[in-house]
Design a protein around this motif. Structure first.
Motif, PDB file in Angstrom:
ATOM      1  N   ARG A 160      17.589 -18.216   7.688  1.00 28.14           N
ATOM      2  CA  ARG A 160      17.851 -18.791   9.003  1.00 28.14           C
ATOM      3  C   ARG A 160      19.161 -19.559   8.989  1.00 28.14           C
ATOM      4  NH1 ARG A 160      12.567 -19.138   7.594  1.00 28.14           N
ATOM      5  NH2 ARG A 160      10.991 -18.405   9.098  1.00 28.14           N
ATOM      6  N   VAL A 161      19.657 -19.877  10.185  1.00 34.87           N
ATOM      7  CA  VAL A 161      20.866 -20.681  10.319  1.00 34.87           C
ATOM      8  C   VAL A 161      20.627 -22.045   9.670  1.00 34.87           C
ATOM      9  CG1 VAL A 161      22.410 -21.842  11.944  1.00 34.87           C
ATOM     10  CG2 VAL A 161      21.626 -19.501  12.420  1.00 34.87           C
ATOM     11  N   GLY A 162      21.572 -22.472   8.842  1.00 38.17           N
ATOM     12  CA  GLY A 162      21.438 -23.737   8.134  1.00 38.17           C
ATOM     13  C   GLY A 162      21.031 -23.574   6.687  1.00 38.17           C
ATOM     14  N   ASP A 163      20.445 -22.400   6.323  1.00 35.48           N
ATOM     15  CA  ASP A 163      20.064 -22.157   4.928  1.00 35.48           C
ATOM     16  C   ASP A 163      21.304 -22.076   4.050  1.00 35.48           C
ATOM     17  OD1 ASP A 163      17.421 -22.117   5.550  1.00 35.48           O
ATOM     18  OD2 ASP A 163      17.202 -19.932   5.512  1.00 35.48           O
ATOM     19  N   GLU A 164      21.172 -22.541   2.813  1.00 35.31           N
ATOM     20  CA  GLU A 164      22.239 -22.411   1.824  1.00 35.31           C
ATOM     21  C   GLU A 164      21.802 -21.414   0.763  1.00 35.31           C
ATOM     22  OE1 GLU A 164      24.618 -26.642   2.101  1.00 35.31           O
ATOM     23  OE2 GLU A 164      23.251 -26.325   0.420  1.00 35.31           O
ATOM     24  N   LEU A 165      22.641 -20.431   0.495  1.00 38.63           N
ATOM     25  CA  LEU A 165      22.291 -19.323  -0.393  1.00 38.63           C
ATOM     26  C   LEU A 165      23.284 -19.216  -1.536  1.00 38.63           C
ATOM     27  CD1 LEU A 165      21.688 -16.581   2.326  1.00 38.63           C
ATOM     28  CD2 LEU A 165      20.042 -18.234   1.449  1.00 38.63           C
ATOM     29  N   PHE A 166      22.791 -18.713  -2.676  1.00 35.67           N
ATOM     30  CA  PHE A 166      23.669 -18.319  -3.774  1.00 35.67           C
ATOM     31  C   PHE A 166      24.077 -16.873  -3.528  1.00 35.67           C
ATOM     32  CE2 PHE A 166      21.149 -21.634  -6.082  1.00 35.67           C
ATOM     33  CZ  PHE A 166      22.208 -22.507  -6.278  1.00 35.67           C
ATOM     34  N   VAL A 167      25.380 -16.606  -3.621  1.00 38.49           N
ATOM     35  CA  VAL A 167      25.909 -15.300  -3.229  1.00 38.49           C
ATOM     36  C   VAL A 167      26.889 -14.789  -4.281  1.00 38.49           C
ATOM     37  CG1 VAL A 167      27.419 -14.151  -1.546  1.00 38.49           C
ATOM     38  CG2 VAL A 167      25.617 -15.698  -0.761  1.00 38.49           C
ATOM     39  N   SER A 168      26.877 -13.463  -4.489  1.00 43.61           N
ATOM     40  CA  SER A 168      27.901 -12.801  -5.301  1.00 43.61           C
ATOM     41  C   SER A 168      28.878 -12.127  -4.357  1.00 43.61           C
ATOM     42  CB  SER A 168      27.272 -11.767  -6.238  1.00 43.61           C
ATOM     43  OG  SER A 168      26.450 -12.390  -7.204  1.00 43.61           O
ATOM     44  N   ILE A 169      30.142 -12.535  -4.398  1.00 42.89           N
ATOM     45  CA  ILE A 169      31.162 -11.988  -3.498  1.00 42.89           C
ATOM     46  C   ILE A 169      31.676 -10.665  -4.054  1.00 42.89           C
ATOM     47  CG2 ILE A 169      33.440 -12.371  -2.488  1.00 42.89           C
ATOM     48  CD1 ILE A 169      32.891 -15.351  -2.571  1.00 42.89           C
ATOM     49  N   SER A 170      31.729  -9.659  -3.192  1.00 47.09           N
ATOM     50  CA  SER A 170      32.241  -8.355  -3.600  1.00 47.09           C
ATOM     51  C   SER A 170      33.746  -8.450  -3.902  1.00 47.09           C
ATOM     52  CB  SER A 170      32.001  -7.329  -2.488  1.00 47.09           C
ATOM     53  OG  SER A 170      32.604  -6.091  -2.812  1.00 47.09           O
ATOM     54  N   LYS A 171      34.145  -7.915  -5.051  1.00 48.76           N
ATOM     55  CA  LYS A 171      35.559  -7.984  -5.449  1.00 48.76           C
ATOM     56  C   LYS A 171      36.455  -7.139  -4.553  1.00 48.76           C
ATOM     57  CE  LYS A 171      34.525  -8.936 -10.309  1.00 48.76           C
ATOM     58  NZ  LYS A 171      34.675  -8.474 -11.716  1.00 48.76           N
ATOM     59  N   LYS A 172      35.859  -6.115  -3.917  1.00 46.98           N
ATOM     60  CA  LYS A 172      36.645  -5.214  -3.070  1.00 46.98           C
ATOM     61  C   LYS A 172      36.733  -5.697  -1.623  1.00 46.98           C
ATOM     62  CE  LYS A 172      35.433  -1.122  -5.811  1.00 46.98           C
ATOM     63  NZ  LYS A 172      34.833   0.241  -5.767  1.00 46.98           N
ATOM     64  N   SER A 173      36.003  -6.761  -1.297  1.00 49.19           N
ATOM     65  CA  SER A 173      35.954  -7.202   0.100  1.00 49.19           C
ATOM     66  C   SER A 173      37.244  -7.898   0.507  1.00 49.19           C
ATOM     67  CB  SER A 173      34.768  -8.143   0.314  1.00 49.19           C
ATOM     68  OG  SER A 173      34.948  -9.344  -0.424  1.00 49.19           O
ATOM     69  N   LYS A 174      37.590  -7.741   1.771  1.00 52.42           N
ATOM     70  CA  LYS A 174      38.757  -8.399   2.345  1.00 52.42           C
ATOM     71  C   LYS A 174      38.266  -9.446   3.338  1.00 52.42           C
ATOM     72  CE  LYS A 174      41.534  -4.211   1.751  1.00 52.42           C
ATOM     73  NZ  LYS A 174      42.375  -3.184   2.417  1.00 52.42           N
ATOM     74  N   THR A 175      39.121  -9.884   4.259  1.00 52.07           N
ATOM     75  CA  THR A 175      38.723 -10.878   5.250  1.00 52.07           C
ATOM     76  C   THR A 175      38.091 -10.186   6.459  1.00 52.07           C
ATOM     77  OG1 THR A 175      40.538 -12.289   4.554  1.00 52.07           O
ATOM     78  CG2 THR A 175      39.526 -12.801   6.650  1.00 52.07           C
ATOM     79  N   PRO A 176      36.874 -10.561   6.920  1.00 52.98           N
ATOM     80  CA  PRO A 176      36.013 -11.555   6.281  1.00 52.98           C
ATOM     81  C   PRO A 176      35.378 -11.011   5.000  1.00 52.98           C
ATOM     82  CG  PRO A 176      34.879 -10.580   8.141  1.00 52.98           C
ATOM     83  CD  PRO A 176      36.273 -10.021   8.145  1.00 52.98           C
ATOM     84  N   LEU A 177      35.001 -11.904   4.112  1.00 52.12           N
ATOM     85  CA  LEU A 177      34.428 -11.514   2.834  1.00 52.12           C
ATOM     86  C   LEU A 177      33.071 -10.848   3.020  1.00 52.12           C
ATOM     87  CD1 LEU A 177      35.178 -14.823   0.891  1.00 52.12           C
ATOM     88  CD2 LEU A 177      36.468 -12.672   0.720  1.00 52.12           C
ATOM     89  N   GLU A 178      32.663 -10.066   2.003  1.00 52.82           N
ATOM     90  CA  GLU A 178      31.332  -9.483   1.971  1.00 52.82           C
ATOM     91  C   GLU A 178      30.709  -9.765   0.620  1.00 52.82           C
ATOM     92  OE1 GLU A 178      31.726  -5.360   2.827  1.00 52.82           O
ATOM     93  OE2 GLU A 178      32.096  -5.660   4.970  1.00 52.82           O
ATOM     94  N   GLY A 179      29.390  -9.744   0.562  1.00 51.07           N
ATOM     95  CA  GLY A 179      28.730 -10.025  -0.705  1.00 51.07           C
ATOM     96  C   GLY A 179      27.249  -9.739  -0.645  1.00 51.07           C
ATOM     97  N   SER A 180      26.561 -10.041  -1.753  1.00 54.51           N
ATOM     98  CA  SER A 180      25.114  -9.848  -1.836  1.00 54.51           C
ATOM     99  C   SER A 180      24.432 -11.185  -2.122  1.00 54.51           C
ATOM    100  CB  SER A 180      24.774  -8.844  -2.943  1.00 54.51           C
ATOM    101  OG  SER A 180      25.282  -9.296  -4.198  1.00 54.51           O
TER     102      SER A 180
END
Length: 227
Positions: free
Chosen positions: A77-97
């Protein structure tokens, strides 16, 4: 002060921390598994802001699937804080899992409820119980760190030693130096080790057959070692 700390400590984590600012539900699909259990799987697109690291302040896009049953997944939900792995190939805006939820805020709430309840109910005994808990946590952290670093550490021997140590420390702090405490220590250790050897003997006798280890995928070690 503690609440301010856990809500502003993202810079202390090596993992990337993202705070969710927008949640969009893309679709919901009914599913049926091999045993004919029905569930509703929802796909959500999340937008968040990176709270630490080299990309601090950047926007990131994430996707998440969660089921109505919530057995192996989670709704964010909005407000949650998550641990994320950022994709090395992503540009702006970033993408990740998404790797998981940053739960220290929830742990803090539960911790304060426990501490205040122990003080309110136990009073003096509650204070000593909390002190013994803190000592046990410190000892456990040191011993586990030693086990992880050592190449030939025996987890069974280490666990047995900690059982004795925790029992002695906790009962002496709570009950004091008297015959009642000695009786409690002896009876606790005898009961614990009798239970252990009975269970260990049954496991060896049956060759682990007949034991049902539910949700085995969540274990990082063999069930016998965990036991």
């Amino acid at each position: 002060m503690s609440w301010f700390f856990v809500t502003h400590n993202a810079h202390l984590y090596q993992q990337t921390v993202v705070k969710i600012t927008k949640n969009t539900v893309v679709k919901s699909v009914e599913t049926t598994d091999a045993t004919h259990n029905k569930d509703l799987v929802t796909t959500q697109e999340l937008t968040g802001i990176v709270k630490n690291g080299a990309h601090q302040g950047d926007k990131i896009l994430l996707k998440n699937e969660y089921s109505l049953s919530g057995a192996h997944d989670e709704k964010y939900r909005v407000g949650d804080e998550l641990f994320v792995s950022i994709s090395k190939k992503s540009k702006t805006p970033l993408e990740g899992s998404i790797d998981g939820v940053k739960r220290d805020q929830y742990l803090l709430i539960v911790g304060w409820i426990f501490l205040l309840s122990a003080l309110f109910v136990g009073k003096k005994s509650g204070v000593f119980s909390i002190i013994s808990l803190i000592l046990n946590i410190v000892i456990l952290s040191i011993v586990l760190d030693y086990y992880i670093r050592s190449e030939n550490g025996n987890l069974l021997i280490i666990s047995m030693g900690m059982v004795v140590l925790f029992t002695v420390i906790s009962l002496f702090l709570v009950s004091g130096n008297n015959r009642k405490t000695y009786a409690a220590i002896i009876s606790t250790l005898i009961g614990t080790f009798i239970s252990f050897f009975i269970a260990y003997g049954v496991m060896n006798l049956l060759g682990d057959r007949g034991l049902r280890y539910e949700e085995m995928q969540f274990l990082t070690r063999a069930p016998r070692k965990v036991f």
